[in-house]
Design a protein around this motif. Structure first.
Motif, PDB file in Angstrom:
ATOM      1  N   ASP A  62      -5.508   2.735   1.445  1.00  0.00           N
ATOM      2  CA  ASP A  62      -4.936   3.978   1.951  1.00  0.00           C
ATOM      3  C   ASP A  62      -6.048   4.951   2.324  1.00  0.00           C
ATOM      4  OD1 ASP A  62      -2.413   3.016   1.405  1.00  0.00           O
ATOM      5  OD2 ASP A  62      -2.252   4.026  -0.531  1.00  0.00           O
ATOM      6  N   PHE A  63      -5.918   5.575   3.473  1.00  0.00           N
ATOM      7  CA  PHE A  63      -6.786   6.684   3.871  1.00  0.00           C
ATOM      8  C   PHE A  63      -5.935   7.951   3.935  1.00  0.00           C
ATOM      9  CE2 PHE A  63      -9.408   3.234   5.556  1.00  0.00           C
ATOM     10  CZ  PHE A  63     -10.669   3.641   5.137  1.00  0.00           C
ATOM     11  N   HIS A  64      -6.181   8.877   3.014  1.00  0.00           N
ATOM     12  CA  HIS A  64      -5.429  10.125   2.976  1.00  0.00           C
ATOM     13  C   HIS A  64      -6.239  11.254   3.594  1.00  0.00           C
ATOM     14  CE1 HIS A  64      -2.563   8.612  -0.166  1.00  0.00           C
ATOM     15  NE2 HIS A  64      -3.598   7.822  -0.424  1.00  0.00           N
ATOM     16  N   LEU A  90      -1.516   9.681   6.683  1.00  0.00           N
ATOM     17  CA  LEU A  90      -1.849   8.574   5.793  1.00  0.00           C
ATOM     18  C   LEU A  90      -1.776   7.252   6.542  1.00  0.00           C
ATOM     19  CD1 LEU A  90      -2.430   7.119   3.178  1.00  0.00           C
ATOM     20  CD2 LEU A  90      -0.062   7.516   2.461  1.00  0.00           C
ATOM     21  N   PRO A  91      -2.892   6.790   7.174  1.00  0.00           N
ATOM     22  CA  PRO A  91      -2.953   5.417   7.672  1.00  0.00           C
ATOM     23  C   PRO A  91      -3.094   4.478   6.467  1.00  0.00           C
ATOM     24  CG  PRO A  91      -4.605   6.847   8.706  1.00  0.00           C
ATOM     25  CD  PRO A  91      -4.109   7.548   7.495  1.00  0.00           C
ATOM     26  N   PRO A  99       0.822  -1.200   0.000  1.00  0.00           N
ATOM     27  CA  PRO A  99       0.000   0.000   0.000  1.00  0.00           C
ATOM     28  C   PRO A  99       0.852   1.245   0.000  1.00  0.00           C
ATOM     29  CG  PRO A  99       0.201  -0.810   2.217  1.00  0.00           C
ATOM     30  CD  PRO A  99       0.951  -1.787   1.332  1.00  0.00           C
ATOM     31  N   GLY A 100       0.193   2.407   0.050  1.00  0.00           N
ATOM     32  CA  GLY A 100       0.895   3.658   0.263  1.00  0.00           C
ATOM     33  C   GLY A 100       1.624   4.175  -0.944  1.00  0.00           C
ATOM     34  N   PHE A 159       1.243   3.655   9.892  1.00  0.00           N
ATOM     35  CA  PHE A 159       1.242   5.047   9.449  1.00  0.00           C
ATOM     36  C   PHE A 159       2.308   5.226   8.382  1.00  0.00           C
ATOM     37  CE2 PHE A 159      -0.919   5.674  13.531  1.00  0.00           C
ATOM     38  CZ  PHE A 159      -1.971   6.462  13.102  1.00  0.00           C
ATOM     39  N   GLU A 160       1.873   5.357   7.142  1.00  0.00           N
ATOM     40  CA  GLU A 160       2.784   5.576   6.026  1.00  0.00           C
ATOM     41  C   GLU A 160       3.347   6.991   6.053  1.00  0.00           C
ATOM     42  OE1 GLU A 160       4.815   4.566   2.416  1.00  0.00           O
ATOM     43  OE2 GLU A 160       3.838   3.381   3.976  1.00  0.00           O
ATOM     44  N   ALA A 161       2.542   7.952   6.467  1.00  0.00           N
ATOM     45  CA  ALA A 161       2.987   9.339   6.577  1.00  0.00           C
ATOM     46  C   ALA A 161       2.206  10.035   7.667  1.00  0.00           C
ATOM     47  CB  ALA A 161       2.804  10.075   5.246  1.00  0.00           C
ATOM     48  N   VAL A 162       2.880  10.897   8.405  1.00  0.00           N
ATOM     49  CA  VAL A 162       2.217  11.746   9.391  1.00  0.00           C
ATOM     50  C   VAL A 162       3.148  12.920   9.676  1.00  0.00           C
ATOM     51  CG1 VAL A 162       3.062  10.216  11.251  1.00  0.00           C
ATOM     52  CG2 VAL A 162       1.292  11.922  11.731  1.00  0.00           C
TER      53      VAL A 162
END
Length: 490
Positions: A147-149, A163-164, A47-48, A174-177
């Motif tokens: 992905d939830f953006h 981005l969970p 993902p991501g 958590f791909e991004a935070v």
């Protein structure tokens, strides 16, 4: 996807009939259906990979094509919007001016059909305890991770992105935070990002147009030299995470400066040495890596310029430089204590990039160079003697990624990557041991372009060859991926 040494992990995919396969392949190559696939082996689709967020388009009542020349790839306008902290620099930027029902959330998932094939896989032999090499091919229907953006502005010049992301089984991380402070001191040259984020790559792996197991990542971003064929012919790769930094999201702080028109861009990031993992830990799934007592730096700069009727061109350079621990100072029950890694050794990656546009045709070109300490290259802790003959490995890489935008709804994709070792870890290794060639071809068709959602029919074929990497014989290892999918975000 980055190359992994031949530890094989196959997913059970339902077989379909030969006649159905022929119909699907015909649909792929005539552009009726899309392809996608993603890994040197038949691994789950990670993902991501996409940072396009239709919530931004909904917020400003603009089509996704305003920021993307081909979703999810950014246009120059989209790059400037991102560099401004997801702001158009007008009254609609601040949340207080938004309708109370507006919520900046986007989700993305891709149902797919894919085929994975590897020419030489270690499998059980006909006699007990024996192992032989065999070609393994799987195909069937699958889906990617979810992905939830969410991103946007908290107030003027204060923005965020979260981005969970889950794998296809629903296991989230958590791909991004991160949070951003923009236009500090009233200047576009002072912008700070803090948290977990993608590095300032002009060729973004998170906005990549290809999705397959083989073609879904840039090999040069993740390459690590193979150490030695070994007594049995097994290709062994260095078990370290430092080399993944360019392609993976990292944890740290970044300063970005850019001119008002975004033609000139400069960034510097200070990063942890644990490849974006939380709590100073990181693991290859079997054992932890020594992390926590080293920092890495990423540096990037670029300049855009007009080339007459050809439009905006951009050239730049980047460097990923740092140290990584090689062993634990403290252990508990024989397992290293997180954050106590010492024995730091150096590495670097550097490159030059050009982004060229000629009407409907564009191409990105990159030259890479990599170098590792002999301790890192040979997988040796710094408190131990180097193996006899171990050297600091070095290599060069190249990438050419052309696209042809037939019209706003149809984009033809291709890519070629090459990696060539210039100095092996051991002089006794063959000169081309571990060299990589990757070719990728695909088509994306966008049935509609709106401010509410993104949708693409995607088809792709990708093939990778790595010299001397077969698990038993040491022959060339070749892996191919075919993918067809419906790529959507809302």
């Amino acid at each position: 996807m980055r190359f992994r040494e031949p530890a094989f992990h196959w997913r059970a995919l339902g077989k379909i009939s030969r006649g159905s396969s022929l119909l699907i392949f015909a649909a792929i190559f005539f552009g009726i259906l899309p392809i996608e696939n993603r890994s040197v082996f038949a691994l789950p689709i990670p993902p991501g990979n996409v940072r396009a967020i239709p919530a931004f388009a909904r917020k400003y009542s603009m089509p996704c094509s305003a920021c993307h020349d081909s979703w999810p790839r950014l246009s120059p306008f989209g790059q400037q919007f991102k560099d401004n902290g997801y702001q158009l620099m007008n009254d609609r930027d601040a949340p207080i001016y938004q309708h109370p029902s507006y919520w900046p959330i986007t989700f993305r998932i891709t149902p797919i059909w894919r085929r994975e094939s590897t020419n030489l896989v270690a499998v059980d032999g006909p006699t007990p305890g024996s192992t032989v090499e065999h070609k393994v091919t799987t195909d069937g229907f699958d889906w990617t991770g979810l992905d939830f953006h969410t991103g946007g502005t908290l107030a003027k010049n204060i923005s965020f992105y979260v981005l969970p992301s889950s794998d296809s089984t629903g296991a989230f991380h958590f791909e991004a935070v991160f949070a951003r402070l923009d236009d500090l001191l009233g200047s576009s040259w002072f912008n700070i990002k803090f948290g977990k984020f993608e590095l300032d790559n002009l060729l973004s792996e998170k906005r990549i147009l290809t999705l397959s197991n083989v073609g879904g990542e840039y090999q040069n971003y993740h390459f690590q030299p193979l150490v030695t064929p070994g007594g049995s012919g097994n290709a062994v790769a260095a078990e370290t995470l430092y080399a993944n930094g360019i392609g993976d999201n990292q944890v740290g702080v970044e300063w970005l400066g850019h001119s008002k028109d975004d033609r000139t861009r400069v960034s510097v990031a200070l990063l942890n040495s644990n490849d974006g993992q939380p709590n100073f830990t990181s693991s290859n799934g079997a054992e932890p890596f020594p992390t926590g007592r080293a920092y890495n730096g990423f540096f990037a700069a670029s300049q855009a310029f007009e080339a007459g009727s050809l439009g905006l061109q951009r050239v730049g350079g980047f460097a990923y430089i740092g140290e990584t621990p090689t062993y634990f100072q403290d252990n508990q029950g024989g397992v290293g204590v997180a954050g106590t890694g010492i024995g730091n050794k150096s590495f670097y990656r550097a490159g030059l990039i050009g982004m060229w546009f000629i009407k409907k045709f564009d191409a990105t070109t990159i030259y890479f160079h990599g170098w590792d300490s002999a301790f890192l290259g040979s997988n040796t802790p710094a408190n131990m003697a180097l193996p006899f003959g171990a050297r600091a490995p070095a290599w060069n890489g190249a990438l050419v990624e052309p696209h042809y935008t037939f019209n706003p709804r149809v984009v033809l994709i291709s890519r070629y990557e090459a990696i060539r070792m210039s100095r092996q870890v051991f002089a006794s290794n063959p000169a081309n041991f571990g060299d990589i060639d990757v070719g990728t071809f695909g088509v994306r068709y966008y049935p509609f372009i709106s401010s509410r959602a993104g949708f693409a029919i995607h088809s792709e074929y990708s093939i990778l060859r790595q010299r001397g990497a077969a698990p038993i014989s040491g022959r060339d290892l070749t892996t191919s991926s075919v993918l067809i999918g419906l790529d959507f975000a809302y």
